[in-house]
Motif scaffolding. Structure first.
Motif, PDB file in Angstrom:
ATOM      1  N   ASP A  40       0.866  -1.179   0.000  1.00 54.83           N
ATOM      2  CA  ASP A  40       0.000   0.000   0.000  1.00 54.83           C
ATOM      3  C   ASP A  40       0.900   1.226   0.000  1.00 54.83           C
ATOM      4  O   ASP A  40       2.126   1.111   0.147  1.00 54.83           O
ATOM      5  N   ASP A  41       0.306   2.399  -0.157  1.00 55.79           N
ATOM      6  CA  ASP A  41       1.097   3.621  -0.048  1.00 55.79           C
ATOM      7  C   ASP A  41       1.104   4.087   1.407  1.00 55.79           C
ATOM      8  O   ASP A  41       0.507   3.450   2.281  1.00 55.79           O
ATOM      9  N   SER A  42       1.786   5.204   1.659  1.00 55.84           N
ATOM     10  CA  SER A  42       1.939   5.672   3.043  1.00 55.84           C
ATOM     11  C   SER A  42       0.621   6.100   3.670  1.00 55.84           C
ATOM     12  O   SER A  42       0.481   6.109   4.891  1.00 55.84           O
ATOM     13  N   GLU A  43      -0.377   6.417   2.856  1.00 53.47           N
ATOM     14  CA  GLU A  43      -1.690   6.829   3.359  1.00 53.47           C
ATOM     15  C   GLU A  43      -2.663   5.654   3.486  1.00 53.47           C
ATOM     16  O   GLU A  43      -3.803   5.841   3.909  1.00 53.47           O
ATOM     17  N   ARG A  44      -2.213   4.464   3.142  1.00 53.65           N
ATOM     18  CA  ARG A  44      -3.063   3.260   3.104  1.00 53.65           C
ATOM     19  C   ARG A  44      -4.286   3.494   2.205  1.00 53.65           C
ATOM     20  O   ARG A  44      -5.411   3.100   2.513  1.00 53.65           O
ATOM     21  N   SER A  45      -4.047   4.152   1.077  1.00 56.60           N
ATOM     22  CA  SER A  45      -5.124   4.501   0.143  1.00 56.60           C
ATOM     23  C   SER A  45      -5.820   3.272  -0.428  1.00 56.60           C
ATOM     24  O   SER A  45      -7.040   3.288  -0.634  1.00 56.60           O
ATOM     25  N   LEU A  46      -5.056   2.224  -0.710  1.00 51.73           N
ATOM     26  CA  LEU A  46      -5.664   1.017  -1.278  1.00 51.73           C
ATOM     27  C   LEU A  46      -6.619   0.372  -0.281  1.00 51.73           C
ATOM     28  O   LEU A  46      -7.738  -0.007  -0.632  1.00 51.73           O
ATOM     29  N   LYS A  47      -6.175   0.264   0.961  1.00 53.06           N
ATOM     30  CA  LYS A  47      -7.036  -0.326   1.989  1.00 53.06           C
ATOM     31  C   LYS A  47      -8.323   0.483   2.141  1.00 53.06           C
ATOM     32  O   LYS A  47      -9.421  -0.092   2.221  1.00 53.06           O
ATOM     33  N   LYS A  48      -8.200   1.810   2.159  1.00 51.78           N
ATOM     34  CA  LYS A  48      -9.379   2.665   2.301  1.00 51.78           C
ATOM     35  C   LYS A  48     -10.346   2.489   1.140  1.00 51.78           C
ATOM     36  O   LYS A  48     -11.561   2.621   1.303  1.00 51.78           O
ATOM     37  N   ALA A  49      -9.810   2.178  -0.044  1.00 48.41           N
ATOM     38  CA  ALA A  49     -10.649   1.998  -1.231  1.00 48.41           C
ATOM     39  C   ALA A  49     -11.156   0.562  -1.372  1.00 48.41           C
ATOM     40  O   ALA A  49     -11.868   0.242  -2.328  1.00 48.41           O
ATOM     41  N   GLY A  50     -10.780  -0.319  -0.434  1.00 40.40           N
ATOM     42  CA  GLY A  50     -11.206  -1.719  -0.515  1.00 40.40           C
ATOM     43  C   GLY A  50     -10.465  -2.498  -1.582  1.00 40.40           C
ATOM     44  O   GLY A  50     -10.986  -3.459  -2.154  1.00 40.40           O
ATOM     45  N   THR A  51      -9.214  -2.095  -1.848  1.00 35.68           N
ATOM     46  CA  THR A  51      -8.395  -2.749  -2.879  1.00 35.68           C
ATOM     47  C   THR A  51      -7.192  -3.424  -2.233  1.00 35.68           C
ATOM     48  O   THR A  51      -6.573  -2.873  -1.318  1.00 35.68           O
ATOM     49  N   LEU A  52      -6.859  -4.609  -2.730  1.00 34.26           N
ATOM     50  CA  LEU A  52      -5.712  -5.373  -2.236  1.00 34.26           C
ATOM     51  C   LEU A  52      -4.685  -5.487  -3.349  1.00 34.26           C
ATOM     52  O   LEU A  52      -5.028  -5.854  -4.476  1.00 34.26           O
ATOM     53  N   LEU A  53      -3.430  -5.192  -3.039  1.00 36.05           N
ATOM     54  CA  LEU A  53      -2.305  -5.394  -3.953  1.00 36.05           C
ATOM     55  C   LEU A  53      -1.356  -6.361  -3.260  1.00 36.05           C
ATOM     56  O   LEU A  53      -0.744  -6.010  -2.244  1.00 36.05           O
ATOM     57  N   ARG A  54      -1.244  -7.576  -3.797  1.00 38.07           N
ATOM     58  CA  ARG A  54      -0.529  -8.643  -3.082  1.00 38.07           C
ATOM     59  C   ARG A  54       0.482  -9.327  -3.996  1.00 38.07           C
ATOM     60  O   ARG A  54       0.197  -9.625  -5.153  1.00 38.07           O
ATOM     61  N   LEU A  55       1.649  -9.607  -3.424  1.00 34.53           N
ATOM     62  CA  LEU A  55       2.679 -10.400  -4.086  1.00 34.53           C
ATOM     63  C   LEU A  55       2.841 -11.683  -3.299  1.00 34.53           C
ATOM     64  O   LEU A  55       3.134 -11.649  -2.105  1.00 34.53           O
ATOM     65  N   ARG A  56       2.611 -12.808  -3.973  1.00 33.34           N
ATOM     66  CA  ARG A  56       2.598 -14.115  -3.300  1.00 33.34           C
ATOM     67  C   ARG A  56       3.690 -15.006  -3.871  1.00 33.34           C
ATOM     68  O   ARG A  56       3.953 -14.991  -5.067  1.00 33.34           O
ATOM     69  N   GLU A  57       4.289 -15.804  -2.983  1.00 34.71           N
ATOM     70  CA  GLU A  57       5.250 -16.815  -3.420  1.00 34.71           C
ATOM     71  C   GLU A  57       4.790 -18.173  -2.908  1.00 34.71           C
ATOM     72  O   GLU A  57       4.480 -18.334  -1.726  1.00 34.71           O
TER      73      GLU A  57
END
Length: 198
Positions: A40-57
């Motif tokens: 997420d960015d420093s403002e947690r903008s993605l979380k506030k918008a209900g969006t997840l950005l994930r890198l999985r291994e």
């Protein structure tokens, strides 16, 4: 962008369910350890918008996923979201790329997952550091039918994310707030040994 529908079942006996799925003719990918980083960015903008950005291994492969709420409301008993997912050749290079454009790791989490295909659904038997869960992904009709066939229809269900369940678990048990949920070093080594990867 694909639409995904799922529901989590709580208080599940994973060993019994794995046996039940095998006996019923389910198709398993076998258990594996997943390591995930949520950005997420420093403002947690993605979380506030209900969006997840994930890198999985998992199993030496990396996957980048974006999940978001559908643009059109979708009333459902299941958790419904839009998902974009793609394979990534180099986990570390993708992490650096995300950090270069202003994202940073908000939290990390791990789970052991055994994924089964059964009755047109993906049935995921998930062991997390704070408990065992079953996640069934399918359609409005197939998920409850699959759960009933597996004897899960009486279990408590939730549309919550594992992130939210971790926060709830820590609050209920008087633990310090921590968005991360990772296996301890010793537990992780034990899991890898049991999978024959050590």
């Amino acid at each position: 962008m694909s639409l995904e529908c799922e529901l989590k079942y709580l208080d599940a006996n994973l060993e019994a369910l794995s046996m039940r799925l095998r006996e019923a003719g389910g198709d398993s990918t076998g258990p594996y350890l997943e390591s995930n980083l949520v950005f997420d960015d420093s403002e947690r903008s993605l979380k506030k918008a209900g969006t997840l950005l994930r890198l999985r291994e998992k199993r030496g492969r990396a996957v980048l996923t974006v999940k978001k709420l559908p643009d059109e409301p979708h009333p459902s008993a299941l958790k419904v979201f839009e998902e974009i997912e793609t394979g990534v050749d180099d986990f570390d290079a993708m992490r650096l790329s995300l950090e270069t454009v202003g994202f940073s790791v908000a939290f990390g989490y791990e789970k052991v997952r055994e994924k089964w295909l059964f009755m047109g659904c993906a049935v995921c038997l998930d062991r997390l550091p704070f408990g065992d869960f079953v996640e069934i992904e399918g359609s409005e009709e197939s998920v409850p039918a699959c759960a009933a066939a597996l004897g899960l229809d009486d279990n408590r269900t939730t549309k919550s994310t594992y992130h939210a369940l971790n926060i709830e678990h820590r609050a209920v048990n008087g633990l310090e707030p921590d968005e991360n949920f990772l296996f301890s070093g010793a537990k992780r080594e034990e899991i890898l040994r049991q999978m024959g990867k050590d």
